[in-house]
Scaffold this active site. Structure first.
Site, short mmCIF file in Angstrom:
data_model
loop_
_atom_site.label_atom_id
_atom_site.label_comp_id
_atom_site.label_asym_id
_atom_site.label_seq_id
_atom_site.Cartn_x
_atom_site.Cartn_y
_atom_site.Cartn_z
N GLU A 88 -23.17 11.78 17.92
CA GLU A 88 -21.87 11.06 18.18
C GLU A 88 -22.05 10.00 19.58
OE1 GLU A 88 -19.56 10.72 16.27
OE2 GLU A 88 -20.31 12.23 14.79
N PRO B 121 0.81 -1.33 -0.07
CA PRO B 121 -0.08 0.11 0.02
C PRO B 121 0.70 1.31 0.02
CG PRO B 121 -0.34 -1.20 1.92
CD PRO B 121 0.86 -1.90 1.15
#
Ligand code: ADP
Length: 603
Positions: free
Chosen positions: A418, A197
């Site tokens: 949240e 990656p």
């Protein structure tokens, strides 16, 4: 003809263009309307009648101005006028003005066109010559010789990729002493493919090979070779290898090999250009002997889409995986990048490494740099643990956007949303521990609930994935229960939850459909329906996915309902303090949580 270094400047091209435009305009304007053509006999009878006032004779062509002022045109029989000098004399006696011109007398403008034409051809020729010899700057190889930057980069500067280092060590030995290898008939790979990656240190590793072997490092990127014009990429490849052959031994590095090395096929123009470039690369790689001292190192994240011809023996036949670093690797990388930074004594790099699972080498380098910048901003000489933690949050969750103006209602929505995520995460036994909850906008999100795994995770259990879906649903559920509303803020959560559920069904065999692969395709999230899958199965896949997401939603609803007090308390606290860290969340939950067995929605 031209000095070798001569290059047509932009002014030169503009001058040529203006000259051409002027010539064409003049030519067009000079071309007066063609006079009427009359038979020669009519001309003679006009002369007889005294109807002609002037003649312009060019060879056998005669331009006649009649007494009326009208201009006509006629052709005399070949050599008629010159042979019959008498005619001319007779005409002159009649008061006709005769002007004789030679046929070879070109107009000034004719010369002008000729000169410009020749000039144009010369310029064209020079340009073509330069194109084919690759001397036009835009077409030159974009490879950058990086001896200076490479000098000093050694294996000691690369950490966390010990296996990869081991594998490339023999290339260093070969580059140092090529004769030792050829003496015993050994063959060193011509091409090495570094797979991993972005940000895991592929370029750095290649540079360190060059640095260890003390050979030049020619850097180029696959995208440098992808151009609109056919043949340009191929000519750049040729130039790159030509440059390389000038050195007794060197490393050619090609970043993003997939940009040029994708599987061939297709028939569009861009395909043709890429194929030409790829073919040139193959030809060049076949063109040098294994022991010539050139090693081509390429980096890619997608070895699966590379053309098989590239991976054949004699080309990139060795693949080295450069993965994300583990805990020990992360600590070492942090150590390398903290060398030039003054750290306070209490900093525990092992602890920081623990809190950064999944970070790549580049992320860690970035973290150290951000921490140093924070210290500078605070006018401190040394970096503290607090700086490092702030920097980690920045790398992890994006930059805080305190300037983003949110309405009070948006802040309340965000706080409950949240808190919904956070309370569900805190109560589910299989979820990662919470790291932070905040309603300060970061990156593209208005608020963030961040979990951090305690260690590196390489596989996930079914329970973990189900918990993940429930946590993602927690935000929407809290908004519904407390504010009686649905907002677009849950869009990303829903997308992620659906993705997880789809992968559980189609890839991980975690549903009633059994352990079968229900989609094909390269990347993790862009799979397509597997070939040959029936419409009925596709429908069942959709049902299973829906079932998984809905079960997560139900779990979240049960938790938020039983833990109403916790969600409310957390949202209210967030509206005041904006962020809560792991300890703050723990204390809050300990105070408000209803002690009840965790209820999960049953399948
Ligand atoms: P890639 O080529 O894999 O995308 P790079 O080699 O360009 O990654 O890495 C970018 C930067 O990140 C490097 O210059 C280095 O500072 C840092 N870095 C990445 N991986 C490592 C590592 N394994 N060890 C030390 N530093 C690293």
């Amino acid at each position: 003809m031209f000095p070798r270094k001569w290059q047509p400047s932009r002014t030169f091209w503009i001058a040529i263009a203006i000259a051409l435009a002027v010539t064409v305009t003049l030519q067009v304007s000079r071309r007066a309307p063609a006079p009427t053509r009359v038979p020669f006999s009519e001309f003679l009878s006009d002369v007889e009648k005294g109807n002609v006032s002037a003649l312009v004779v060019t060879g056998d062509a005669v331009q006649v101005t009649r007494a009326s002022g009208e201009v006509v045109h006629t052709m005399a029989p070949p050599n008629y006028i010159s042979v019959n000098a008498g005619i001319a004399t007779g005409l002159a006696q009649k008061g006709v003005r005769i002007d004789v011109r030679t046929t070879s007398e070109p107009a000034i403008i004719g010369y002008g066109s000729l000169v410009l034409g020749v000039l144009f051809l010369i310029v064209l020729g020079v340009s073509l010559y330069r194109v084919t010899s690759g001397r036009i700057p835009a077409l030159e190889s974009k490879s950058r010789e990086a001896d200076e930057t490479t000098a000093g980069v050694t294996f000691a500067d690369v950490a966390g990729v010990d296996e990869a280092k081991e594998e490339v060590k023999e290339i260093v030995d070969f580059l140092r002493e090529p004769t030792r290898f050829s003496a015993i008939g050994g063959r060193i790979p011509k091409g090495v493919l570094l797979v991993g990656p972005p940000g895991t240190g592929k370029t750095l590793l290649a540079r360190s090979i060059a640095g260890e072997a003390k050979v030049p490092f020619l850097f180029s990127s696959g995208s440098d070779f992808v151009e609109m014009y056919a043949g340009v990429g191929a000519s750049r490849i040729r130039k790159l290898f030509k440059d390389a052959r000038r050195h007794p031994s060197c490393i050619i590095f090609i970043d993003e090999l997939d940009a040029v090395g994708r599987s061939r096929g297709g028939n569009s123009l861009s395909h043709e250009e890429r194929e030409q470039t790829l073919n040139q690369l193959l030809v060049e790689m076949d063109g040098f002997a294994p022991n010539q001292g050139i090693v081509v190192i390429a980096a890619t994240n997608r070895p699966d889409i590379l053309d098989p011809a590239l991976l054949r023996p004699g080309r990139f036949d060795r693949q080295v995986t450069v993965g994300a670093p583990d805990l020990k690797g992360r600590e070492q990388i942090l150590r390398i990048h903290s060398k030039k930074i003054a750290l306070s004594d209490d900093i525990n790099l092992h602890q920081i490494a623990r809190g950064t699972p999944g970070f790549s080498g580049a992320d860690l380098a970035n973290l150290m740099n951000e921490a140093a910048l924070l210290a500078v901003r605070a006018r401190r000489q040394i970096v503290t643990t607090h700086d490092l933690e702030m920097a980690r949050d920045k790398v992890l969750m994006g930059v805080e956007r305190r300037s983003l103006a949110m309405t009070e209602h948006e802040r309340i929505t965000c706080a409950y949303h949240e808190s919904g995520h956070a309370v569900v995460a805190a109560l589910l036994p299989n979820a990662d521990p919470l790291h932070k909850v905040t309603i300060i906008p970061r990156g593209r999100a208005l608020g963030v609930t961040m979990q951090l795994p305690t260690g590196d995770r390489h596989t996930h259990t079914r329970e973990y994935l189900e918990a993940q879906i429930a946590i993602l649903m927690g935000g929407r559920v809290a908004e519904e229960l407390f504010l009686r509303q649905m907002t677009s803020g849950a869009g990303n959560d829903i997308e992620r939850a659906t993705d997880i559920a789809r992968r559980m069904v189609c890839e991980f065999g975690m549903s009633a459909l059994g352990p079968l692969a229900y989609r094909t395709g390269g990347g993790p999230w862009d799979g397509e329906r597997a070939a040959g899958m029936s419409e009925a199965t596709a429908q069942r896949v959709d049902e299973e996915v829906r079932e998984l997401v809905m079960r997560g939603y139900e779990t979240a609803r049960l938790i938020v309902e039983t833990q109403r007090d916790s969600v409310k308390a957390m949202a209210e606290q967030l509206l005041v303090v904006e962020s809560l860290d792991a300890d703050g969340i723990k204390t809050l939950i300990a105070t408000h949580a209803v002690v009840a067995p965790v209820v999960l929605a049953q399948s």
